[in-house]
Design a protein around this motif. Structure first.
Motif, short mmCIF file in Angstrom:
data_model
loop_
_atom_site.label_atom_id
_atom_site.label_comp_id
_atom_site.label_asym_id
_atom_site.label_seq_id
_atom_site.Cartn_x
_atom_site.Cartn_y
_atom_site.Cartn_z
N THR A 91 5.18 8.16 4.62
CA THR A 91 5.86 7.10 3.88
C THR A 91 4.93 6.44 2.88
N TYR A 101 4.90 6.46 -1.23
CA TYR A 101 4.90 5.21 -2.00
C TYR A 101 3.72 5.14 -2.96
N THR A 102 2.52 5.41 -2.43
CA THR A 102 1.33 5.31 -3.27
C THR A 102 1.31 6.37 -4.36
N ARG A 153 3.63 5.23 -7.05
CA ARG A 153 3.02 4.04 -7.65
C ARG A 153 1.85 4.42 -8.56
N ASP A 157 5.86 -2.39 -9.40
CA ASP A 157 6.19 -2.24 -7.98
C ASP A 157 7.67 -2.48 -7.68
N ILE A 162 9.73 0.59 -7.10
CA ILE A 162 9.30 1.54 -6.09
C ILE A 162 9.61 1.04 -4.68
N ASN A 163 9.80 -0.26 -4.53
CA ASN A 163 9.95 -0.85 -3.20
C ASN A 163 11.17 -0.32 -2.44
N GLU A 213 12.31 2.77 -2.20
CA GLU A 213 11.93 3.98 -1.47
C GLU A 213 11.10 3.62 -0.24
N PHE A 214 10.25 2.62 -0.37
CA PHE A 214 9.40 2.22 0.74
C PHE A 214 10.25 1.66 1.89
N SER A 226 11.98 4.47 3.83
CA SER A 226 11.04 5.21 4.69
C SER A 226 10.72 4.42 5.94
#
Length: 582
Positions: free
Chosen positions: A29, A33-34, A37, A268, A271-272, A274-275, A278
């Protein structure tokens, strides 16, 4: 991890299963994310760098224009310009027609050169030695005085620098000055006399126009080589430095640094989502495997409990206990290895008991051996008294020097102050000069507090012995040995010099290699053994920083041996010779 030791092995196995389940999902996960990002951040960063390169290219063109103007005046390509600068170097007003003529020449030249930088709206001022403005913008009167603040800022510059431009900010706020000036001092090429000073100022609105990208959240800044701010744009709501995506480009000709900072919050937010998805999936898997881990850990814990019970019996004093070995799994292998360890421990205990008994016997022998040197010293003392009473001063002095050496040898394992070590060396020299029939001069020169440093006994004796045995083998007219000691930073430097026959260069180099441990002792086993042992003793006692080196004396024949010993602030209080030995 100390808190984990409070739990049983059974519970720790459960924790292990949970970690093995959670870790892969968490890693995947966060990696996802990274990765997204970093990819987005990398694209924005490269875009920012390209923008900064374009801005930097435009600034370089402006700097080139300023350099051209300054070089034209400073190099004096036009003899008429040079003559005008010489004529007006101390002028303060239009006192005569010559002043007006030379002023027009400079003004015409300045007007032509200012065309190079019309788009930058530069402020060009040519100031003579009296700080009077010869050439300036239209709103600056001719021969008016240079502003006091500008004069103070320029006074900090180096007037000896005549090749490179010197820069400084002027006016306004320190983070956003009104002008950023370039200065060049113009000198006469014949006598290097200062003729004038050229000031070229770049206004702040020029930088703001270049740095304005239309995005108020994006912060663009320009700083000089000393870190002073030249211009800053954007940043209505400036977040913390750690929350910014930073891109930097340096302008090589002047060393200025262009910096672009973009808030990470704008990146950010996309993208949050998707985080969060997960994290939800990981939570479901965690609940599913939690029950399975508890059941599986209980099954594995049964043979471990048997192993733990056997260990408790051994700790309680039952040395004959052994763990039963069943099967061929990992627990069986562990049990077998543990049984072997118990056997080895029993054997080791027997060996330790035997060594302790042997050590006790050796200590008794050492105590018995100390009686014999005391008897010998008392006997020699009686002989010395008889010799002195009979008037034999020379042999009495020799016996006295020999007794001092024997007292040192009795306590050779105890350290001694350097000042006392020098006295021992004096006694040794006294014995050796009677033995070798040489009148050897021995002198110790110690700096303040150097004599209080504690050193191992007989550390310096092999060097003095080498000087007498080898250096004075040719029997010089006035043999002499000089010992000097002083502190050098955190090192004690001890030099022992003699005026003996010296040593050839190739042998001296080989000796130094042996002292440093860089040559096999088998190549030269019969010479320098005492010196090599002293060098090894230094390394063992004081570490790699301690060393012994040999040098040939430049002012006279002979050798100098130098010891470098690390010195700490602590001193070891060690009693000297046993008073009962006399």
């Amino acid at each position: 991890m100390k808190w984990l030791s409070r739990f049983s092995f059974h519970r720790r196995l459960q924790f292990t299963f949970l970690i093995l389940i959670l870790l892969p999902f968490i890693v995947v996960t966060f990696w996802s994310y990274t990765s997204v990002r970093e990819n987005v951040s990398d694209k924005i960063s490269r875009s920012g760098e390209e923008t900064l390169k374009v801005i930097g290219s435009q600034i370089e063109k402006t700097v080139d224009s300023i350099s051209f103007v300054s070089v034209y005046f400073s190099e004096a390509y036009d003899p008429a310009v040079l003559e005008s600068l010489r004529y007006l170097k101390n002028t303060g007003n239009f006192g005569n027609y010559g002043v007006y003529t030379h002023y027009n020449k400079l003004k015409t030249t300045a007007n032509i050169l200012s065309v190079q930088s019309l788009d930058a709206d530069l402020q060009i001022m040519l100031v003579n030695r009296e700080n009077r403005i010869l050439i300036g913008n239209q709103n600056i009167p001719v021969f008016s005085g240079l502003p006091e603040q500008l004069l103070q800022e320029s006074s900090k510059l180096n007037e000896q620098e005549k090749i490179s431009l010197q820069w400084f900010p002027y006016g306004g706020d320190p983070s956003a000055p009104d002008y950023y000036y370039a200065v060049r001092f113009i000198t006469d090429p014949l006598n290097q006399e200062k003729l004038a000073t050229l000031y070229v100022g770049i206004p702040s609105h020029y930088f703001h126009t270049l740095l304005d990208t239309g995005n108020s959240a994006n912060i663009l800044s320009l700083a000089d080589g000393l870190g002073r701010s030249i211009a800053v744009t954007g940043g209505a709501d400036t977040p913390k430095e750690s929350q910014m995506l930073v891109s930097e480009v340096r302008i090589p000709k002047v060393g200025w640094l262009l910096t672009s900072k973009t808030p990470r919050s704008s990146i950010d937010s996309h993208i949050n989502r998707e985080f969060l998805v997960s994290i939800s999936i990981v939570g479901l898997f965690f609940l599913a495997f939690l029950i399975l881990s508890m059941l599986w850990a209980g099954y594995i814990n049964k043979p471990i409990s048997l192993l733990r019970a056997s260990v408790k019996q051994y700790v309680g004093g039952n040395r004959a206990v052994r763990i039963p070995v069943r099967g061929k799994d990992e627990v069986a292998v562990l049990s077998s290895a543990f049984n072997q360890m118990l056997d080895d421990m029993n054997q080791l205990l027997q060996q330790v008991e035997s060594e302790q008994e042997e050590k006790r016997l050796l200590e008794l022998q050492a105590l018995a051996a100390q009686i014999r040197p005391h008897f010998l010293l008392n006997t020699l003392n009686s002989i010395k008294v008889d010799l002195l009473l009979s008037g034999d001063q020379s042999h009495g002095a020799m016996i006295d020097a020999l007794m001092k050496l024997l007292r040192v040898y009795v306590h050779v394992d105890k350290p001694l102050e350097l000042a006392e070590e020098c006295k021992v060396l004096g006694s040794y020299v006294q014995v050796m000069q009677i033995r070798n029939r040489l009148d050897i001069g021995f002198e110790c020169v110690l700096d303040e507090k150097v004599g209080e440093v504690m050193l191992p006994r007989l550390l310096l004796q092999p060097i003095v012995e080498n000087a007498i045995s080898h250096g004075f083998s040719a029997r010089p007219a006035k043999p002499a040995i000089l010992l000097e000691a002083a502190f050098e930073d955190d090192m004690l430097k001890i030099s022992i010099s003699d005026n003996g026959r010296g040593m050839l260069e190739d042998k001296l180099q080989r000796l130094n290699r042996r002292l440093q441990g860089n040559e096999d002792t088998a190549l030269w086993p019969e010479k320098g053994v005492g010196l090599v042992n002293t060098a090894r003793r230094l390394q063992v006692l004081y570490g790699y920083r301690a060393r012994l080196s040999a040098q040939a004396r430049t002012d006279d024949d002979g050798m100098t041996f130098t010891l470098y010993i690390p010195v700490t602030s602590e001193k070891e209080a060690v009693p000297l010779d046993d008073p009962d030995a006399d």
